[in-house]
Design a protein around this motif. Sequence first.
Motif, PDB file in Angstrom:
ATOM      1  N   ALA A 188       9.993 -63.411   3.825  1.00 37.29           N
ATOM      2  CA  ALA A 188      11.273 -62.755   3.570  1.00 37.29           C
ATOM      3  C   ALA A 188      12.314 -63.744   3.064  1.00 37.29           C
ATOM      4  O   ALA A 188      13.459 -63.763   3.530  1.00 37.29           O
ATOM      5  N   GLY A 189      11.917 -64.576   2.107  1.00 35.71           N
ATOM      6  CA  GLY A 189      12.808 -65.594   1.579  1.00 35.71           C
ATOM      7  C   GLY A 189      13.545 -65.145   0.332  1.00 35.71           C
ATOM      8  O   GLY A 189      13.066 -64.309  -0.437  1.00 35.71           O
ATOM      9  N   LEU A 190      14.729 -65.709   0.105  1.00 39.85           N
ATOM     10  CA  LEU A 190      15.527 -65.428  -1.076  1.00 39.85           C
ATOM     11  C   LEU A 190      14.961 -66.221  -2.263  1.00 39.85           C
ATOM     12  O   LEU A 190      14.644 -67.409  -2.126  1.00 39.85           O
ATOM     13  N   TRP A 191      14.891 -65.566  -3.430  1.00 38.50           N
ATOM     14  CA  TRP A 191      14.344 -66.209  -4.626  1.00 38.50           C
ATOM     15  C   TRP A 191      15.349 -66.175  -5.772  1.00 38.50           C
ATOM     16  O   TRP A 191      15.631 -67.187  -6.388  1.00 38.50           O
ATOM     17  N   ASN A 192      15.939 -65.027  -6.032  1.00 38.78           N
ATOM     18  CA  ASN A 192      16.916 -64.864  -7.102  1.00 38.78           C
ATOM     19  C   ASN A 192      18.240 -64.465  -6.461  1.00 38.78           C
ATOM     20  O   ASN A 192      18.432 -63.322  -6.049  1.00 38.78           O
ATOM     21  N   LEU A 193      19.174 -65.419  -6.359  1.00 41.82           N
ATOM     22  CA  LEU A 193      20.389 -65.178  -5.589  1.00 41.82           C
ATOM     23  C   LEU A 193      21.285 -64.110  -6.209  1.00 41.82           C
ATOM     24  O   LEU A 193      21.930 -63.344  -5.491  1.00 41.82           O
ATOM     25  N   GLU A 194      21.361 -64.057  -7.530  1.00 42.88           N
ATOM     26  CA  GLU A 194      22.219 -63.041  -8.143  1.00 42.88           C
ATOM     27  C   GLU A 194      21.676 -61.642  -7.881  1.00 42.88           C
ATOM     28  O   GLU A 194      22.425 -60.724  -7.547  1.00 42.88           O
ATOM     29  N   ALA A 195      20.365 -61.457  -8.016  1.00 40.79           N
ATOM     30  CA  ALA A 195      19.772 -60.155  -7.721  1.00 40.79           C
ATOM     31  C   ALA A 195      19.939 -59.814  -6.241  1.00 40.79           C
ATOM     32  O   ALA A 195      20.233 -58.669  -5.874  1.00 40.79           O
ATOM     33  N   PHE A 196      19.763 -60.810  -5.378  1.00 42.33           N
ATOM     34  CA  PHE A 196      19.904 -60.598  -3.933  1.00 42.33           C
ATOM     35  C   PHE A 196      21.313 -60.115  -3.588  1.00 42.33           C
ATOM     36  O   PHE A 196      21.492 -59.213  -2.761  1.00 42.33           O
ATOM     37  N   GLU A 197      22.328 -60.697  -4.219  1.00 42.84           N
ATOM     38  CA  GLU A 197      23.719 -60.347  -3.926  1.00 42.84           C
ATOM     39  C   GLU A 197      23.981 -58.859  -4.107  1.00 42.84           C
ATOM     40  O   GLU A 197      24.745 -58.246  -3.361  1.00 42.84           O
ATOM     41  N   GLY A 198      23.340 -58.234  -5.072  1.00 41.10           N
ATOM     42  CA  GLY A 198      23.577 -56.826  -5.314  1.00 41.10           C
ATOM     43  C   GLY A 198      22.699 -55.890  -4.521  1.00 41.10           C
ATOM     44  O   GLY A 198      22.940 -54.680  -4.504  1.00 41.10           O
ATOM     45  N   GLU A 199      21.658 -56.418  -3.847  1.00 42.59           N
ATOM     46  CA  GLU A 199      20.680 -55.558  -3.175  1.00 42.59           C
ATOM     47  C   GLU A 199      20.751 -55.599  -1.657  1.00 42.59           C
ATOM     48  O   GLU A 199      20.409 -54.622  -0.987  1.00 42.59           O
ATOM     49  N   THR A 200      21.168 -56.710  -1.085  1.00 44.56           N
ATOM     50  CA  THR A 200      21.096 -56.877   0.363  1.00 44.56           C
ATOM     51  C   THR A 200      22.087 -55.973   1.093  1.00 44.56           C
ATOM     52  O   THR A 200      23.148 -55.620   0.551  1.00 44.56           O
TER      53      THR A 200
END
Length: 660
Positions: free
Chosen positions: A538-550
């Motif tokens: 469950a690690g972060l890979w793409n921070l910009e995509a993560f910012e909009g999904e989490t």
Amino acid sequence: MVNDPHALHHRLVDRPRLTGLAFAPDGTRLVASVQTLDDEGTRYVPELWEVDPAGERDARLVTGSRRGDFAPAFAADGTLLFLSDRDPQDPPGPALWALPGNGEADRIAHHPGGLTAFAAASRASTLAWTAALMPGAKDPDTHAALLHERDRARVTAVLYEATPTRADGMDLGPAEPHTFVLRGDAPPVDAGAQGLAGAGDMALSPDGSLVAYTRAPTSTAPDTNVVVIADASTGEERRTFSRPGHQYYVPAFTADGTRLICQRLREETYDSEWQVTLVALDPESGEETDLLPDFDNWPWPGRVLPSPVPGDTTLWFTGDERGHRPVFRRDPDGTVTRLTASGAYTSLCVTPDGTGLYALRSALDSPPRAVRLDAGKPDQEPVLLRAPGDLGPLPGTLTEVRTTGDDGFGLRAWLVVPEDTGPGNPAPLLVEAHGGPQGSWSDWPWQWNPWPFVARGYAVLLPDPALSSGYGQRMQERGRGQYGGRPYRDVIALTDAALARDDLDAGRTALAGWSYGGYLANCAATRTDRFRALVSHAGLWNLEAFEGETDMHTYFREIFGDPRTRRERYEADSPHLDAENLMTPMLIVHSGKDYRVPTSQSMALHHDLRRQGVPAKFLYFPEEGHGIDAPNHLRLVYETALNFLDHHVRGEEWRRPGLL
């Protein structure tokens, strides 16, 4: 041996787990909440156990309780209260039950869809609970009718207007949590809505006249929540407390009801560190007082326990401190004393006269155990009580590693070394990065526990890098705005310090991590080839995509800013931008219902690994969330990770787990 039912990871999953304590107001009964495997061994179910406060008799199941009873607490008259869905009749969902010392349990409160939390006044018969109401519902009856109508129409849709859609890994809505209060024979009173993301934090004044609860942040103030103090008889708001940029948690009234004690949190931003303290709120004047203004442990204080003696303002709380989570005592003059020498403590209970404490104690070398403490003695060792949860002997030694960061700051980590390891027989090393990032290797973990790996012959390093809790405000400052910077370098520095030992094999190393720790493993995948294998759960890979999904979109945006205007912050720390550097074999673990770190993060990582031709395996659990809860799934995580490491670190043949 593969699939050995006696292997430590099987024993770890199979043993009962102590999860909480409740202490009777007269000091005669101590009840523990315990999770045990069901008859099929496929899920954990709660049970209530009677523990002898004196530590002389063995624990036993509470007379009159059943499997499935949970969240024990005591009413002012000594009646045991708990939540359970033991009654199959309508309405479905957990109800509140009362179990006297002798006799059968009675259902005393219920709600369509169930109750999620409750509280009892310490000197009155008043009860409060959290339960949800559909939009437009004025009471439980209209709520039930709306639920029935939706079910009949097979509608599960939710219309979000001005609220978050997810929180804590769960879909929110359409019903909203409310606080209900029951006083005597009067019907329950709705004291107010908590907001869709409400945590169920609430408290009753000792005399039952006031109820306090927290109201969740809104879309217009996403970093600010509200503490509401309301009249328990009418639900009318008496006082509200809020502070821009801060959130309040776990309220508790003092024994005389004149103050409400809360944890107050200011979340991290790119320009400011996390700050956590305890505050006293005055319901009459509205005054707010910081109770720990000079306490620099940065302990992230847990649920506070006020003295039960009216007029005594002594408090007890727990908080991380350099790889431990001690019990602290705050005296009326503000003096703070550490009461425990080692271990991590939760679920504090205090004796009626304020001289003794009960708690659950765990450590990296001990699962949670029920213990007794003196309420005032510094740096003591606890008295162990007889209760379920003992795992038996563990196959290695727990020690520490220390070094300094690139800024001269002192760093430390736990190191577990297997038996029969020495200069002539050095052990391969597994580095495990913790989640958070605000967290610490201080208590016993059920997920990514080091001991199954130690039992297989690995030494395990458990580092606390920058942003870890329990090392003062400076530890937060030095990691602020550097998700993949100084915390990663600290992990590498502690790894180098550990490998300076002659009983560890520097040529056979691996790195694993969960959540933020998985992100650090992903950073390592693009920055170094020193590890033979990596595990990213469950690690972060793409921070910009993560910012909009989490589900923590607002919090994460506070740290990194708007990617359209602060792109440099994302590009500095997002490992996906360096995917061409991937070369280390990786095991990815992720779940389909993970809303904290959405599955798309690991999907994208897996695609990049395959494009780069890097050996990779993806262990996917469609029905799990951010963590792994089902016993059989937890076994599979350990077995798959152990076999993967054996293959790439020790050169053994790959063994696919039988159920996969």
